[in-house]
Design a protein around this motif. Structure first.
Motif, PDB file in Angstrom:
ATOM      1  N   GLU A 180       0.852  -1.184   0.000  1.00 25.76           N
ATOM      2  CA  GLU A 180       0.000   0.000   0.000  1.00 25.76           C
ATOM      3  C   GLU A 180       0.886   1.232   0.000  1.00 25.76           C
ATOM      4  N   ALA A 181       0.477   2.250  -0.761  1.00 29.89           N
ATOM      5  CA  ALA A 181       1.218   3.501  -0.742  1.00 29.89           C
ATOM      6  C   ALA A 181       0.720   4.364   0.417  1.00 29.89           C
ATOM      7  N   GLY A 182       1.623   5.072   1.032  1.00 32.88           N
ATOM      8  CA  GLY A 182       1.236   5.963   2.120  1.00 32.88           C
ATOM      9  C   GLY A 182       2.385   6.894   2.440  1.00 32.88           C
ATOM     10  N   THR A 183       2.100   7.911   3.264  1.00 31.06           N
ATOM     11  CA  THR A 183       3.129   8.894   3.600  1.00 31.06           C
ATOM     12  C   THR A 183       3.259   9.037   5.106  1.00 31.06           C
ATOM     13  N   LEU A 184       4.485   8.892   5.581  1.00 31.85           N
ATOM     14  CA  LEU A 184       4.764   9.207   6.975  1.00 31.85           C
ATOM     15  C   LEU A 184       5.066  10.705   7.029  1.00 31.85           C
ATOM     16  N   LEU A 185       4.210  11.442   7.739  1.00 33.56           N
ATOM     17  CA  LEU A 185       4.349  12.888   7.819  1.00 33.56           C
ATOM     18  C   LEU A 185       4.962  13.254   9.166  1.00 33.56           C
ATOM     19  N   VAL A 186       6.031  14.042   9.133  1.00 33.90           N
ATOM     20  CA  VAL A 186       6.710  14.431  10.372  1.00 33.90           C
ATOM     21  C   VAL A 186       6.895  15.946  10.408  1.00 33.90           C
ATOM     22  N   HIS A 187       6.517  16.546  11.522  1.00 32.52           N
ATOM     23  CA  HIS A 187       6.774  17.975  11.743  1.00 32.52           C
ATOM     24  C   HIS A 187       7.550  18.094  13.046  1.00 32.52           C
ATOM     25  N   LEU A 188       8.504  19.008  13.099  1.00 37.25           N
ATOM     26  CA  LEU A 188       9.387  19.093  14.256  1.00 37.25           C
ATOM     27  C   LEU A 188       8.924  20.104  15.313  1.00 37.25           C
ATOM     28  N   GLY A 189       7.851  20.830  15.014  1.00 36.70           N
ATOM     29  CA  GLY A 189       7.344  21.775  16.009  1.00 36.70           C
ATOM     30  C   GLY A 189       8.396  22.794  16.409  1.00 36.70           C
ATOM     31  N   LYS A 200      -2.868   8.469   3.949  1.00 38.00           N
ATOM     32  CA  LYS A 200      -3.162   7.616   2.797  1.00 38.00           C
ATOM     33  C   LYS A 200      -3.466   8.505   1.594  1.00 38.00           C
ATOM     34  N   GLY A 201      -3.247   7.977   0.419  1.00 38.28           N
ATOM     35  CA  GLY A 201      -3.587   8.731  -0.782  1.00 38.28           C
ATOM     36  C   GLY A 201      -2.643   9.901  -1.007  1.00 38.28           C
ATOM     37  N   ASP A 202      -3.142  10.911  -1.692  1.00 41.08           N
ATOM     38  CA  ASP A 202      -2.309  12.064  -2.038  1.00 41.08           C
ATOM     39  C   ASP A 202      -2.035  12.905  -0.793  1.00 41.08           C
ATOM     40  N   PRO A 203      -0.789  12.936  -0.320  1.00 39.95           N
ATOM     41  CA  PRO A 203      -0.506  13.663   0.920  1.00 39.95           C
ATOM     42  C   PRO A 203      -0.783  15.159   0.798  1.00 39.95           C
TER      43      PRO A 203
END
Length: 277
Positions: free
Chosen positions: A70-79, A124-127
DNA sequence: CCGACAACCTGTGAGC
DNA sequence: TGCTCACAGGTTGTCG
Protein backbone atom coordinates in the motif's frame (compact mmCIF):
# COMPACT_ATOMS: atom_id res chain seq x y z
CA UNK A 1 14.13 24.77 16.77
CA UNK A 2 13.37 24.41 13.12
CA UNK A 3 12.32 26.74 10.40
CA UNK A 4 12.47 25.84 6.75
CA UNK A 5 16.30 25.83 6.45
CA UNK A 6 16.71 23.50 9.42
CA UNK A 7 14.03 21.15 8.09
CA UNK A 8 15.61 21.17 4.64
CA UNK A 9 19.05 20.54 6.16
CA UNK A 10 17.56 17.58 8.01
CA UNK A 11 15.94 16.30 4.81
CA UNK A 12 19.16 16.54 2.84
CA UNK A 13 21.11 14.78 5.56
CA UNK A 14 18.66 11.93 5.92
CA UNK A 15 17.56 11.38 2.33
CA UNK A 16 20.55 9.38 1.08
CA UNK A 17 20.39 7.17 4.16
CA UNK A 18 16.68 6.35 4.05
CA UNK A 19 15.66 6.47 0.40
CA UNK A 20 15.32 3.02 -1.17
CA UNK A 21 15.82 1.42 2.23
CA UNK A 22 13.60 -0.90 4.20
CA UNK A 23 12.19 -0.08 7.60
CA UNK A 24 12.55 -2.94 10.06
CA UNK A 25 10.23 -1.45 12.64
CA UNK A 26 8.94 1.77 14.14
CA UNK A 27 9.03 2.42 17.88
CA UNK A 28 6.62 4.88 19.48
CA UNK A 29 7.41 5.77 23.08
CA UNK A 30 5.10 8.75 23.50
CA UNK A 31 1.96 9.20 21.45
CA UNK A 32 1.06 12.62 22.88
CA UNK A 33 2.35 14.99 20.24
CA UNK A 34 0.39 17.90 18.72
CA UNK A 35 -1.97 15.21 17.50
CA UNK A 36 -1.83 11.67 18.87
CA UNK A 37 0.55 9.41 16.97
CA UNK A 38 -1.92 7.02 15.31
CA UNK A 39 -2.28 3.52 16.66
CA UNK A 40 -1.36 1.05 13.97
CA UNK A 41 1.51 3.19 12.72
CA UNK A 42 4.02 0.59 13.88
CA UNK A 43 2.18 -2.12 11.98
CA UNK A 44 2.06 -0.10 8.75
CA UNK A 45 5.71 0.85 8.90
CA UNK A 46 7.11 -2.62 9.72
CA UNK A 47 8.74 -3.86 6.53
CA UNK A 48 7.82 -0.72 4.58
CA UNK A 49 10.04 0.62 1.83
CA UNK A 50 10.93 4.33 1.75
CA UNK A 51 10.76 5.57 -1.83
CA UNK A 52 11.61 9.21 -1.25
CA UNK A 53 11.95 11.89 1.41
CA UNK A 54 10.56 15.29 0.50
CA UNK A 55 9.54 18.52 2.21
CA UNK A 56 6.56 20.87 2.07
CA UNK A 57 6.93 23.97 4.22
CA UNK A 58 8.25 22.67 7.52
CA UNK A 59 6.76 19.20 7.03
CA UNK A 60 8.85 16.17 6.08
CA UNK A 61 7.18 13.53 3.91
CA UNK A 62 8.45 9.95 3.82
CA UNK A 63 6.89 8.43 0.72
CA UNK A 64 6.42 4.76 1.64
CA UNK A 65 5.21 1.49 0.29
CA UNK A 66 4.04 -0.82 3.07
CA UNK A 67 4.84 -4.54 3.33
CA UNK A 68 1.43 -5.31 1.81
CA UNK A 69 2.19 -2.90 -1.05
CA UNK A 70 0.00 0.00 0.00
CA UNK A 71 1.22 3.50 -0.74
CA UNK A 72 1.24 5.96 2.12
CA UNK A 73 3.13 8.89 3.60
CA UNK A 74 4.76 9.21 6.98
CA UNK A 75 4.35 12.89 7.82
CA UNK A 76 6.71 14.43 10.37
CA UNK A 77 6.77 17.98 11.74
CA UNK A 78 9.39 19.09 14.26
CA UNK A 79 7.34 21.77 16.01
CA UNK A 80 9.36 24.17 18.17
CA UNK A 81 11.81 21.81 19.80
CA UNK A 82 11.92 18.74 17.55
CA UNK A 83 15.01 17.25 16.06
CA UNK A 84 15.36 14.23 13.79
CA UNK A 85 18.69 12.56 13.37
CA UNK A 86 20.41 9.31 12.61
CA UNK A 87 21.65 7.09 15.43
CA UNK A 88 22.93 3.57 15.89
CA UNK A 89 19.73 1.72 16.77
CA UNK A 90 21.42 0.22 19.84
CA UNK A 91 21.92 3.59 21.50
CA UNK A 92 19.40 3.78 24.33
CA UNK A 93 16.74 6.48 23.96
CA UNK A 94 16.68 9.44 26.29
CA UNK A 95 13.81 11.12 28.06
CA UNK A 96 12.28 12.97 25.10
CA UNK A 97 13.09 10.49 22.33
CA UNK A 98 9.51 9.74 21.33
CA UNK A 99 9.86 7.95 18.02
CA UNK A 100 12.37 5.73 16.18
CA UNK A 101 12.35 4.45 12.64
CA UNK A 102 14.73 1.47 12.60
CA UNK A 103 16.26 0.54 9.25
CA UNK A 104 17.73 -2.72 8.00
CA UNK A 105 21.11 -1.00 8.04
CA UNK A 106 21.09 -1.18 11.87
CA UNK A 107 20.66 2.54 12.12
CA UNK A 108 17.59 4.45 13.19
CA UNK A 109 16.07 7.85 12.66
CA UNK A 110 15.22 9.24 16.06
CA UNK A 111 12.77 12.03 16.90
CA UNK A 112 13.54 14.02 20.02
CA UNK A 113 10.99 16.68 20.94
CA UNK A 114 10.87 17.96 24.54
CA UNK A 115 7.91 20.30 24.04
CA UNK A 116 5.95 17.81 21.94
CA UNK A 117 4.60 20.39 19.50
CA UNK A 118 5.79 18.06 16.73
CA UNK A 119 3.68 15.70 14.68
CA UNK A 120 3.92 12.14 13.37
CA UNK A 121 1.04 11.01 11.15
CA UNK A 122 0.26 8.43 8.51
CA UNK A 123 -1.43 9.76 5.38
CA UNK A 124 -3.16 7.62 2.80
CA UNK A 125 -3.59 8.73 -0.78
CA UNK A 126 -2.31 12.06 -2.04
CA UNK A 127 -0.51 13.66 0.92
CA UNK A 128 -0.75 17.15 -0.55
CA UNK A 129 -4.53 16.84 -0.45
CA UNK A 130 -4.47 16.40 3.33
CA UNK A 131 -5.89 19.47 5.10
CA UNK A 132 -2.62 20.14 6.92
CA UNK A 133 -0.73 20.41 3.65
CA UNK A 134 -3.42 21.56 1.23
CA UNK A 135 -3.79 24.96 2.88
CA UNK A 136 -0.08 25.77 3.04
CA UNK A 137 1.04 28.76 0.98
CA UNK A 138 3.59 28.75 -1.84
CA UNK A 139 7.07 27.32 -1.36
CA UNK A 140 9.40 30.30 -0.99
CA UNK A 141 12.27 28.71 -2.90
CA UNK A 142 10.37 27.72 -6.03
CA UNK A 143 8.87 29.75 -8.86
CA UNK A 144 5.55 29.64 -6.97
CA UNK A 145 6.65 32.57 -4.85
CA UNK A 146 7.72 36.07 -5.82
CA UNK A 147 6.94 39.71 -5.16
CA UNK A 148 3.74 39.58 -7.21
CA UNK A 149 2.41 36.66 -5.15
CA UNK A 150 3.35 38.38 -1.89
CA UNK A 151 1.80 41.65 -3.04
CA UNK A 152 -1.47 39.96 -4.01
CA UNK A 153 -1.68 37.99 -0.74
CA UNK A 154 -1.26 41.08 1.42
CA UNK A 155 -3.67 43.57 -0.19
CA UNK A 156 -6.47 42.94 2.30
CA UNK A 157 -4.25 42.72 5.37
CA UNK A 158 -4.09 45.64 7.70
CA UNK A 159 -1.95 43.76 10.22
CA UNK A 160 1.83 44.07 10.34
CA UNK A 161 3.89 42.76 7.43
CA UNK A 162 5.91 40.58 9.78
CA UNK A 163 2.78 38.71 10.85
CA UNK A 164 1.83 38.28 7.19
CA UNK A 165 5.11 36.65 6.11
CA UNK A 166 5.02 34.40 9.18
CA UNK A 167 1.55 33.18 8.22
CA UNK A 168 2.12 29.82 6.53
CA UNK A 169 -0.89 30.41 4.30
CA UNK A 170 0.84 33.43 2.74
CA UNK A 171 4.22 31.76 2.26
CA UNK A 172 5.42 28.42 3.65
CA UNK A 173 8.22 27.92 6.12
CA UNK A 174 9.13 31.48 7.20
CA UNK A 175 9.41 31.50 11.00
CA UNK A 176 10.45 34.14 13.48
CA UNK A 177 14.18 34.18 12.82
CA UNK A 178 14.06 34.46 9.05
CA UNK A 179 11.10 36.85 9.07
CA UNK A 180 13.17 39.26 11.17
CA UNK A 181 16.25 38.80 9.00
CA UNK A 182 14.42 39.17 5.67
CA UNK A 183 12.71 42.38 6.84
CA UNK A 184 16.04 43.86 7.87
CA UNK A 185 17.64 43.00 4.54
CA UNK A 186 14.69 44.46 2.66
CA UNK A 187 14.79 47.63 4.80
CA UNK A 188 11.17 47.28 5.93
CA UNK A 189 9.91 48.10 9.42
CA UNK A 190 8.21 44.94 10.75
CA UNK A 191 5.23 46.97 12.00
CA UNK A 192 4.32 48.32 8.56
CA UNK A 193 0.73 47.42 7.69
CA UNK A 194 1.05 44.66 5.08
CA UNK A 195 -1.30 46.32 2.61
CA UNK A 196 0.84 49.46 2.68
CA UNK A 197 3.94 47.65 1.43
CA UNK A 198 4.34 48.67 -2.22
CA UNK A 199 4.80 46.27 -5.10
CA UNK A 200 8.47 47.26 -5.38
CA UNK A 201 9.04 46.56 -1.70
CA UNK A 202 7.17 43.25 -1.97
CA UNK A 203 9.61 42.36 -4.75
CA UNK A 204 12.52 43.22 -2.47
CA UNK A 205 11.03 41.35 0.48
CA UNK A 206 10.28 38.21 -1.54
CA UNK A 207 13.82 38.35 -2.92
CA UNK A 208 15.32 38.67 0.57
CA UNK A 209 13.15 35.88 1.96
CA UNK A 210 14.46 33.59 -0.76
CA UNK A 211 18.03 34.80 -0.27
CA UNK A 212 18.12 34.40 3.49
CA UNK A 213 16.51 30.95 3.40
CA UNK A 214 18.87 29.83 0.64
CA UNK A 215 21.95 31.09 2.46
CA UNK A 216 20.82 29.46 5.69
CA UNK A 217 20.38 26.11 3.94
CA UNK A 218 23.87 26.40 2.48
CA UNK A 219 25.18 27.07 6.00
CA UNK A 220 23.47 23.95 7.33
CA UNK A 221 20.76 25.91 9.15
CA UNK A 222 20.99 27.87 12.39
CA UNK A 223 21.96 26.17 15.63
CA UNK A 224 20.31 27.70 18.67
CA UNK A 225 20.35 25.89 21.98
CA UNK A 226 20.81 22.25 21.10
CA UNK A 227 19.84 22.06 17.47
CA UNK A 228 22.18 20.00 15.34
CA UNK A 229 21.71 18.57 11.88
CA UNK A 230 20.91 14.98 10.99
CA UNK A 231 24.62 14.13 11.07
CA UNK A 232 25.07 15.63 14.54
CA UNK A 233 26.84 18.69 13.14
CA UNK A 234 25.69 22.16 14.12
CA UNK A 235 24.65 24.60 11.43
CA UNK A 236 26.36 27.98 11.57
CA UNK A 237 23.94 30.50 10.07
CA UNK A 238 23.30 31.93 13.55
CA UNK A 239 26.66 33.68 13.18
CA UNK A 240 25.21 35.69 10.31
CA UNK A 241 22.11 37.13 11.97
CA UNK A 242 21.82 40.88 11.49
CA UNK A 243 19.02 41.46 14.01
CA UNK A 244 17.57 38.28 15.53
CA UNK A 245 18.52 38.05 19.20
CA UNK A 246 20.54 41.27 18.97
CA UNK A 247 18.25 43.71 20.78
CA UNK A 248 20.29 46.58 22.26
CA UNK A 249 23.37 45.76 20.21
CA UNK A 250 24.58 48.06 17.42
CA UNK A 251 23.23 47.56 13.89
CA UNK A 252 25.89 45.96 11.74
CA UNK A 253 25.14 48.40 8.92
CA UNK A 254 24.71 51.75 10.68
CA UNK A 255 25.56 51.26 14.36
CA UNK A 256 22.16 52.32 15.71
CA UNK A 257 20.93 50.18 18.61
CA UNK A 258 18.71 47.31 17.47
CA UNK A 259 15.24 47.54 18.98
CA UNK A 260 13.11 44.69 20.23
CA UNK A 261 9.34 44.52 20.58
CA UNK A 262 6.55 41.93 20.59
CA UNK A 263 4.29 41.16 17.68
CA UNK A 264 1.82 38.31 17.97
CA UNK A 265 3.54 37.04 21.12
CA UNK A 266 6.89 36.80 19.28
CA UNK A 267 10.00 38.91 19.53
CA UNK A 268 10.66 41.29 16.66
CA UNK A 269 14.11 42.83 16.26
CA UNK A 270 14.80 45.66 13.86
CA UNK A 271 17.01 48.62 13.17
CA UNK A 272 15.02 51.85 13.53
CA UNK A 273 17.30 53.60 11.05
CA UNK A 274 17.76 50.98 8.32
CA UNK A 275 14.14 49.78 8.33
CA UNK A 276 11.37 52.14 7.25
CA UNK A 277 7.59 52.01 7.13
C1' DC B 1 -12.30 36.84 5.33
C1' DC B 2 -9.44 39.15 8.99
C1' DG B 3 -7.27 39.76 13.54
C1' DA B 4 -6.34 39.04 18.45
C1' DC B 5 -5.46 35.68 21.71
C1' DA B 6 -5.17 31.25 24.16
C1' DA B 7 -3.77 26.72 23.89
C1' DC B 8 -0.61 22.72 23.50
C1' DC B 9 4.40 21.34 26.61
C1' DT B 10 9.06 21.35 28.72
C1' DG B 11 13.37 23.58 29.63
C1' DT B 12 16.18 27.49 30.71
C1' DG B 13 17.78 31.72 32.39
C1' DA B 14 16.92 36.02 34.89
C1' DG B 15 15.69 38.18 39.01
C1' DC B 16 14.70 38.11 43.76
C1' DT C 1 20.04 27.35 46.79
C1' DG C 2 15.44 27.73 45.40
C1' DC C 3 11.34 29.95 43.92
C1' DT C 4 8.58 32.41 40.24
C1' DC C 5 8.17 34.36 35.95
C1' DA C 6 8.91 35.22 31.13
C1' DC C 7 10.25 33.38 27.13
C1' DA C 8 11.87 29.89 23.36
C1' DG C 9 12.73 27.85 16.42
C1' DG C 10 5.22 26.47 15.48
C1' DT C 11 0.59 25.76 14.50
C1' DT C 12 -4.35 25.42 15.41
C1' DG C 13 -8.73 26.68 17.24
C1' DT C 14 -11.99 30.02 18.98
C1' DC C 15 -14.23 34.16 19.27
C1' DG C 16 -15.54 38.88 17.89
Amino acid sequence: MPELPEVETTRRGLAPLVEQRRILRAVVRHRGLRQPVPHGLERRLAGAHVRALSRRGKYLLFDCETADREAGTLLVHLGMSGRLWLVDARIPPEKHDHFDLVFDSGRAIRLRDPRRFGLVLWLKGDPLAHPLLASIGPEPLTADFDGAVLHRATRSRGAAIKLAIMDGHVVAGVGNIYANEALFRAGIDPRTPAQRVSRARCDALAREIRAVLGEAIEAGGSSLRDYVGSDGMAGHFQNRFFVYGRGGEPCMRCGTAIRELRQGQRASCYCPRCQKR
